[in-house]
Motif scaffolding. Structure first.
Motif, short mmCIF file in Angstrom:
data_model
loop_
_atom_site.label_atom_id
_atom_site.label_comp_id
_atom_site.label_asym_id
_atom_site.label_seq_id
_atom_site.Cartn_x
_atom_site.Cartn_y
_atom_site.Cartn_z
N ARG A 104 2.35 -2.93 -2.29
CA ARG A 104 2.84 -4.17 -1.69
C ARG A 104 1.85 -4.74 -0.67
O ARG A 104 1.84 -5.95 -0.43
N LEU A 105 1.03 -3.88 -0.11
CA LEU A 105 -0.03 -4.34 0.78
C LEU A 105 -1.22 -4.91 0.01
O LEU A 105 -2.07 -5.60 0.58
N GLY A 106 -1.28 -4.58 -1.27
CA GLY A 106 -2.39 -5.04 -2.09
C GLY A 106 -3.63 -4.18 -1.97
O GLY A 106 -4.75 -4.65 -2.19
N VAL A 107 -3.42 -2.87 -1.65
CA VAL A 107 -4.56 -1.96 -1.49
C VAL A 107 -4.30 -0.68 -2.29
O VAL A 107 -3.18 -0.43 -2.75
N GLU A 108 -5.34 0.12 -2.44
CA GLU A 108 -5.25 1.40 -3.13
C GLU A 108 -4.87 2.49 -2.13
O GLU A 108 -5.36 2.51 -1.00
N ASP A 128 5.14 9.07 -2.63
CA ASP A 128 5.79 8.00 -3.40
C ASP A 128 6.05 6.78 -2.52
O ASP A 128 5.85 5.64 -2.95
N LEU A 129 6.52 7.02 -1.30
CA LEU A 129 6.74 5.91 -0.36
C LEU A 129 5.43 5.18 -0.08
O LEU A 129 5.36 3.95 -0.14
N ALA A 130 4.39 5.95 0.23
CA ALA A 130 3.10 5.36 0.60
C ALA A 130 2.46 4.62 -0.56
O ALA A 130 1.84 3.57 -0.36
N ARG A 131 2.60 5.14 -1.77
CA ARG A 131 1.99 4.48 -2.93
C ARG A 131 2.62 3.11 -3.18
O ARG A 131 1.94 2.13 -3.45
N GLU A 132 3.94 3.04 -3.07
CA GLU A 132 4.62 1.76 -3.26
C GLU A 132 4.28 0.80 -2.11
O GLU A 132 4.07 -0.40 -2.33
N ASP A 152 -6.64 6.50 7.97
CA ASP A 152 -5.99 5.34 8.58
C ASP A 152 -4.66 5.67 9.21
O ASP A 152 -4.20 4.97 10.11
N CYS A 153 -4.02 6.72 8.71
CA CYS A 153 -2.71 7.10 9.24
C CYS A 153 -2.43 8.56 8.94
O CYS A 153 -3.09 9.17 8.09
N ILE A 154 -1.48 9.12 9.66
CA ILE A 154 -0.97 10.46 9.38
C ILE A 154 0.44 10.26 8.85
O ILE A 154 1.31 9.75 9.55
N TRP A 155 0.65 10.64 7.60
CA TRP A 155 1.94 10.40 6.95
C TRP A 155 2.27 11.61 6.11
O TRP A 155 1.93 11.67 4.94
N GLU A 205 -9.44 -5.83 3.67
CA GLU A 205 -10.82 -6.10 3.24
C GLU A 205 -11.42 -4.86 2.58
O GLU A 205 -12.15 -4.97 1.59
N ARG A 206 -11.13 -3.68 3.12
CA ARG A 206 -11.63 -2.44 2.52
C ARG A 206 -10.92 -2.15 1.20
O ARG A 206 -11.47 -1.51 0.31
N GLY A 207 -9.65 -2.56 1.12
CA GLY A 207 -8.90 -2.36 -0.11
C GLY A 207 -8.34 -0.97 -0.29
O GLY A 207 -7.94 -0.59 -1.38
N GLN A 208 -8.29 -0.20 0.80
CA GLN A 208 -7.77 1.16 0.72
C GLN A 208 -6.95 1.52 1.95
O GLN A 208 -7.28 1.10 3.06
N LEU A 209 -5.89 2.29 1.74
CA LEU A 209 -5.13 2.91 2.81
C LEU A 209 -5.36 4.41 2.69
O LEU A 209 -4.92 5.04 1.74
N VAL A 210 -6.10 4.98 3.63
CA VAL A 210 -6.44 6.41 3.58
C VAL A 210 -5.40 7.18 4.39
O VAL A 210 -5.30 7.05 5.60
#
Length: 275
Positions: free
Chosen positions: A81-85, A73-77, A106-109, A43-48
């Motif tokens: 696929r999640l449909g978010v930025e 690169d992994l996270a962007r792809e 949202d996560c530590i990566w 709903e937010r449309g973002q993965l921070v």
């Protein structure tokens, strides 16, 4: 009168037992229904994504000041696929858990080592990359093993798993003259070059990349302090989001996306996803 009173009592006891059996199952279902982490993210449309932006080759700034790297690169792809930025949010690495728990990210990566303590505090994916904590020294320093660091000054990134590896090797720590904490590995390596330090303890993946890219006269000691694995960390309550990320990573491994990204950064498929 006494016999009539026993029937309601037996009924009440049976009902109480049945309720006690049903409540745990109901609680689990309620908890599952209460986890809207994946839905809320979409709903937010973002993965921070929270990261240390000076941690090559996993996440760092290039010559154009853009955040790039293997994890990026992994996270962007995955975000696509999640449909978010994907939003890359640099954080103070020593306060990473606080940044996550206060919903700033949202996560530590970012080459985040999975330790027993961290597993208790956060929800991790399965491992996606293997690593070790190693010691970097200058070529020609005469230091060839861990014993050779007795009485020496060693640098380490504050709040890192390298710091934890030193703490867990009591004899090694006791042999050192001094441990100097740095905010970034890059700064520690600079101090090693100008001989303010005798060695730096850091991630093997990062050390190998730094040596190749900078051509600095460094070597990695053959003995490591700890073997470890990287995972993506989420809040303990965000199981739905964690599980979806895991599923997508496995799909990316199976369709060749992860091997291609790994080869780009490491020259080979070093991924341990699904292995």
């Amino acid at each position: 009168m006494e016999k009539n009173m026993r029937k309601p009592t037996v009924f009440i006891c049976a009902a109480a037992i049945l309720l006690s059996l049903l409540l745990p199952a109901c609680s689990k279902k309620a908890a599952a229904r209460g986890d809207h982490s994946l839905e809320a993210l979409r709903e937010r449309g973002q993965l921070v994504l929270g990261l240390d932006d000076s941690f090559p080759p996993l996440g760092f700034r290039d010559e154009n000041n853009e955040i790039v790297g293997y994890d990026i690169d992994l996270a962007r792809e995955l975000a696509r696929r999640l449909g978010v930025e994907l939003v890359c949010q640099p954080i103070d690495w020593s306060a990473k858990e606080q940044e996550l728990n206060t919903f700033h990210i949202d996560c530590i990566w970012n080459g985040f080592t999975m330790t027993a303590e961290r597993r208790e505090a956060m929800a991790f994916t399965k491992p996606y990359l293997a690593n070790a904590q190693v010691v970097v020294v200058r070529s020609g320093s005469g230091i060839t093993d861990l014993a050779g660091l007795a009485g020496k000054v060693v640098g380490v990134q504050a709040g890192s798993s390298a710091e934890e590896a030193i703490e867990q090797n009591a004899a090694f720590k006791a042999s050192l003259r001094k441990i100097v904490e740095f905010k970034e590995n890059v700064t520690a390596l600079n101090d090693l070059e100008i001989q303010n330090l005798d060695a730096v303890v850091m991630d093997q993946v990062v050390a190998n990349y730094s040596i190749v890219q900078t051509s600095r006269p460094y070597v990695i000691l053959p003995e490591s302090l700890a073997s470890e694995e990287y995972g993506v960390a989420f809040r303990k309550t965000d199981i739905a989001l964690r599980d979806k990320v895991q599923t997508i990573l496995e799909e990316m491994q199976a369709d060749g996306t992860v091997p291609a990204i790994s080869t780009k950064w490491f020259g080979a498929d070093l991924s341990v996803i699904g292995k």
